[in-house]
Design an enzyme around this catalytic site. Structure first.
Site, mmCIF file in Angstrom:
data_model
loop_
_atom_site.group_PDB
_atom_site.id
_atom_site.type_symbol
_atom_site.label_atom_id
_atom_site.label_comp_id
_atom_site.label_asym_id
_atom_site.label_seq_id
_atom_site.Cartn_x
_atom_site.Cartn_y
_atom_site.Cartn_z
ATOM 1 N N HIS A 178 0.934 -1.303 -0.169
ATOM 2 C CA HIS A 178 -0.195 0.026 -0.064
ATOM 3 C C HIS A 178 0.273 0.925 0.154
ATOM 4 O O HIS A 178 1.596 1.723 1.173
ATOM 5 C CB HIS A 178 -0.901 -0.091 1.391
ATOM 6 C CG HIS A 178 -1.708 -1.261 1.387
ATOM 7 N ND1 HIS A 178 -3.573 -1.026 0.850
ATOM 8 C CD2 HIS A 178 -1.568 -1.936 1.979
ATOM 9 C CE1 HIS A 178 -3.723 -2.325 1.183
ATOM 10 N NE2 HIS A 178 -2.310 -2.979 2.213
ATOM 11 N N ASP A 182 2.448 -7.067 2.369
ATOM 12 C CA ASP A 182 1.451 -5.765 3.076
ATOM 13 C C ASP A 182 1.583 -4.462 3.840
ATOM 14 O O ASP A 182 1.388 -4.095 4.686
ATOM 15 C CB ASP A 182 0.166 -6.627 3.925
ATOM 16 C CG ASP A 182 -0.667 -6.252 4.781
ATOM 17 O OD1 ASP A 182 -1.507 -5.368 3.570
ATOM 18 O OD2 ASP A 182 -1.778 -6.557 5.081
HETATM 19 O O1 DOR Z 1 -3.468 -3.398 8.986
HETATM 20 C C1 DOR Z 1 -3.628 -3.457 7.310
HETATM 21 N N1 DOR Z 1 -3.471 -2.213 6.505
HETATM 22 N N2 DOR Z 1 -4.732 -4.155 6.701
HETATM 23 C C2 DOR Z 1 -5.443 -3.685 5.657
HETATM 24 O O2 DOR Z 1 -6.611 -4.329 5.602
HETATM 25 C C3 DOR Z 1 -4.816 -2.141 5.114
HETATM 26 C C4 DOR Z 1 -3.734 -2.129 5.550
HETATM 27 C C5 DOR Z 1 -3.613 -0.250 5.460
HETATM 28 O O3 DOR Z 1 -3.953 -0.077 3.700
HETATM 29 O O4 DOR Z 1 -3.206 0.516 6.042
HETATM 30 ZN ZN ZN Z 2 -3.270 -4.741 2.846
#
Ligand code: DOR
Ligand code: ZN
Length: 444
Positions: A75, A306
């Site tokens: 992200h 992630d």
């Molecule tokens: O912890 C998380 N952060 N899980 C998610 O699904 C999205 C992500 C974020 O975009 O900050």
């Molecule tokens: Zn994610």
């Protein structure tokens, strides 16, 4: 260095003269052995084995040549995010420094990528600013936009629970019809599988252990179960699996899935504040250890970071007000290479999980030392250890949940046959491509 195997050839065979020959040790056909990798002027690998000739030759001695990694889940916060957390420019440099030459970037930005106009705006933010190649996911929440999105996007990402940037996930009754529609569109689909009906609202959680109670493992297993049987043609992938039980269930179903370094290495007791708040939550030490053991046995097909940075200020808010997410693209491979060094993880397992399978899932010709693949390579010295220092990471968020952990960082990172990282510095260009899956060609 004598090669132990005859070289493999591309269709161009002997006619293509290598631009560069890289010699060192590499993990091929089940073991570490001396190799010479010939790279063509198109940035692709020509051959792996004995090479007679080349315009330039580079011998890295005892150091190890690995395929570069693909991080299929990051992200980068553009558009609409806090530039103090991350941008596409800083995020892709961090990925490069961590040995990643392709990232899959998620659509839960502000606004989310739900139609072709928004996709085009995000693509424009990548062009000319990305240090590595980028595949952009779209959000499949606007039924009318699906066919046109499928012609431009790199994949879809479906959120089944509220999380950063996602307030109202689709109701359960709409999920099966949506999967059937997506199966017709032939793009990969990653799913954030938590079932909000299983969340517990017993008071405001005050720490990661409380967060694990509020969004428990049952929410994850229920959401995963509800996805099956999935339509045959759907290229379904489950993001951030946190327990060995869910991993085993998905393995039996032969479904693609990933685990993150934080769920593999950190538990709900690793840190008491919101820096360790993430969705899905960090689990108990027992769950973590079982997931790690499954990974070591090769029963977790892929690892993905992630990478979800938030500013240190946002993470200093009271636990229940702080956003979820941890940075991780730059540290993912180095943390796991340190585990290879310590003998806890097989190098073959790591290459399969971090380099080969994620690239295959995204239909990209990278992640293997094989003719025709992009010469996206790492040069690693397993003796060169260092420690994570959040302030020195490329992400402006400037912190890491792995502060002080031992890492083995790649000394060099090559992309398309050229070094983009040398001695821990980014020396490449910002000419990363926006890529889309090609399941037929490209990948021999
Ligand atoms: O912890 C998380 N952060 N899980 C998610 O699904 C999205 C992500 C974020 O975009 O900050
Ligand atoms: Zn994610």
């Amino acid at each position: 260095m004598p090669p132990t195997r005859p070289r493999e050839r591309t269709p161009a065979g002997d006619r293509a003269e290598p631009e560069v020959v890289l010699a060192g040790r590499a993990f091929v056909r089940g073991r570490l052995q001396p190799v010479e990798i010939a790279i063509g002027d198109d940035g692709r690998i020509l051959s792996v084995g004995r090479v007679r000739d080349g315009r330039a030759r580079r011998d890295v001695g005892e150091r190890v040549i690995l395929p570069a990694a693909t991080d299929l889940h990051v992200h980068f916060r553009e558009p609409g995010g806090d530039s103090g957390a991350e941008t596409i420019a800083s995020g892709t440099v961090g990925a490069a420094l961590g040995g990643v030459t392709l990232v899959g970037e998620m659509p839960n930005t502000s606004p989310p990528v739900t139609d072709v106009e928004r996709y085009a705006s995000k693509r424009a933010l990548v062009e000319g600013r990305a240090a590595v190649d980028v595949l952009l996911y779209a959000s499949p929440t606007e039924p009318r936009a699906l066919p046109s999105l499928a012609r431009v996007a790199g994949g879809f990402k479906l959120y089944l629970a509220p999380t950063t940037g996602i307030e109202s996930p689709p109701p359960p009754s709409e999920v099966a019809p949506l999967l059937r529609r997506l199966a017709e569109l032939s793009l990969p689909l990653a799913v954030h599988a938590e079932d909000p009906a299983r969340f517990r609202a017993a008071g405001a959680p005050r720490d990661p252990a409380g967060w694990n109670v509020a969004r428990p493992p049952e929410a994850e297993s229920a959401a995963v179960d509800a996805l099956f049987p999935a339509p045959d043609r759907l290229r379904l992938h489950i993001a951030h699996v946190t327990t060995a039980a869910v991993a085993e269930a998905l393995r039996k179903r032969r479904s693609s899935f990933e685990a993150t370094p934080h769920h593999l290495l950190l538990s709900d007791r690793s840190g008491g504040d919101a820096r360790h708040k993430v969705n899905p939550p960090l689990r108990t030490e027992r769950d973590r250890a079982a997931l790690w053991e499954a990974f070591v046995r090769g029963e977790v097909p892929m690892v993905a970071s992630d990478h979800a940075p938030h500013t240190a200020d946002a993470k200093s808010l009271p636990f229940d007000k702080a956003p979820s997410g941890v940075p991780g693209a730059e540290t993912m491979l180095p943390l796991l290479l340190a585990r290879v060094r310590s003998g806890e993880l097989g190098l073959d397992r790591l290459i399969a999980a971090a380099c080969d399978r994620p690239a295959r899932w995204l239909g990209q010709p990278t992640g293997r030392l094989a003719p025709g693949h992009r010469a996206n390579l790492l040069i690693v010295d397993f003796r060169a250890r260092s420690r994570v220092d959040g302030r020195k990471l490329a992400s402006p968020s400037g912190w890491s949940p792995f502060e002080g952990w031992e890492v083995v960082r790649p000394q060099e990172v090559w992309k398309d046959g050229r070094p983009i990282v040398r001695d821990g510095e980014f020396v490449g260009r910002t000419d990363g491509r926006v890529v889309r899956p090609d399941y037929a060609g490209g990948s021999p």
